[in-house]
Design a protein around this motif. Sequence first.
Motif, mmCIF file in Angstrom:
data_model
loop_
_atom_site.group_PDB
_atom_site.id
_atom_site.type_symbol
_atom_site.label_atom_id
_atom_site.label_comp_id
_atom_site.label_asym_id
_atom_site.label_seq_id
_atom_site.Cartn_x
_atom_site.Cartn_y
_atom_site.Cartn_z
ATOM 1 N N VAL A 129 -59.307 18.565 53.118
ATOM 2 C CA VAL A 129 -60.372 17.561 53.183
ATOM 3 C C VAL A 129 -61.029 17.576 54.556
ATOM 4 O O VAL A 129 -62.257 17.558 54.677
ATOM 5 N N VAL A 130 -60.226 17.637 55.596
ATOM 6 C CA VAL A 130 -60.764 17.673 56.965
ATOM 7 C C VAL A 130 -61.615 18.925 57.155
ATOM 8 O O VAL A 130 -62.726 18.855 57.693
ATOM 9 N N LEU A 131 -61.124 20.070 56.711
ATOM 10 C CA LEU A 131 -61.884 21.316 56.845
ATOM 11 C C LEU A 131 -63.214 21.217 56.103
ATOM 12 O O LEU A 131 -64.269 21.556 56.651
ATOM 13 N N ARG A 132 -63.162 20.735 54.871
ATOM 14 C CA ARG A 132 -64.397 20.572 54.101
ATOM 15 C C ARG A 132 -65.384 19.680 54.826
ATOM 16 O O ARG A 132 -66.565 20.007 54.968
ATOM 17 N N ASP A 133 -64.899 18.545 55.305
ATOM 18 C CA ASP A 133 -65.781 17.595 55.983
ATOM 19 C C ASP A 133 -66.375 18.189 57.263
ATOM 20 O O ASP A 133 -67.553 18.005 57.555
ATOM 21 N N LEU A 134 -65.569 18.919 58.008
ATOM 22 C CA LEU A 134 -66.064 19.555 59.229
ATOM 23 C C LEU A 134 -67.115 20.632 58.910
ATOM 24 O O LEU A 134 -68.135 20.727 59.598
ATOM 25 N N LEU A 135 -66.862 21.416 57.882
ATOM 26 C CA LEU A 135 -67.834 22.449 57.500
ATOM 27 C C LEU A 135 -69.143 21.827 57.014
ATOM 28 O O LEU A 135 -70.230 22.333 57.323
ATOM 29 N N ARG A 136 -69.044 20.738 56.285
ATOM 30 C CA ARG A 136 -70.272 20.028 55.861
ATOM 31 C C ARG A 136 -71.072 19.573 57.078
ATOM 32 O O ARG A 136 -72.284 19.709 57.112
ATOM 33 N N ARG A 137 -70.374 19.020 58.058
ATOM 34 C CA ARG A 137 -71.058 18.571 59.283
ATOM 35 C C ARG A 137 -71.702 19.743 60.004
ATOM 36 O O ARG A 137 -72.819 19.635 60.520
#
Length: 140
Positions: A129-137
């Motif tokens: 989830v953290v990786l996904r959120d960081l990549l989205r940002r």
Amino acid sequence: MADDDVTQDIAAEVVTLFGAINRRYAAEAQAAAAPHGLTAMQAKALLAARTPVPMRRIADMLHAEPSNVTPVVDRLVEHGLLERRPNPADRRGKLVAATDAGLTVIADLRARMPFASEPLANLTPAERVVLRDLLRRAVD
């Protein structure tokens, strides 16, 4: 080392890691496709049509134009791995779906592609989830 240098080094390493992931996925896809007489692109298209989908969806998953995906799908249809079906939601459109033979090949491809099937296997659900959120940002 200045903060700017560290930031640039980290960015370069992240880009290098993305490249490594892409190369590993591509190599695995090619190795899995070869025993079936398929290209990596054909294997990816077949995997994308596990359930009936419009051609546009396959093109999106392959990051290609639909006109470039048509010959790939045509070849898979010729091999008896995909079929075109009427789209009940759009009388003008067609859906592309794996045949029974295609589903058998898909199962084998997935078995031969453990990294591509689960590239985040070494991450916990929270890390994913953290990786996904960081990549989205980063993309925004």
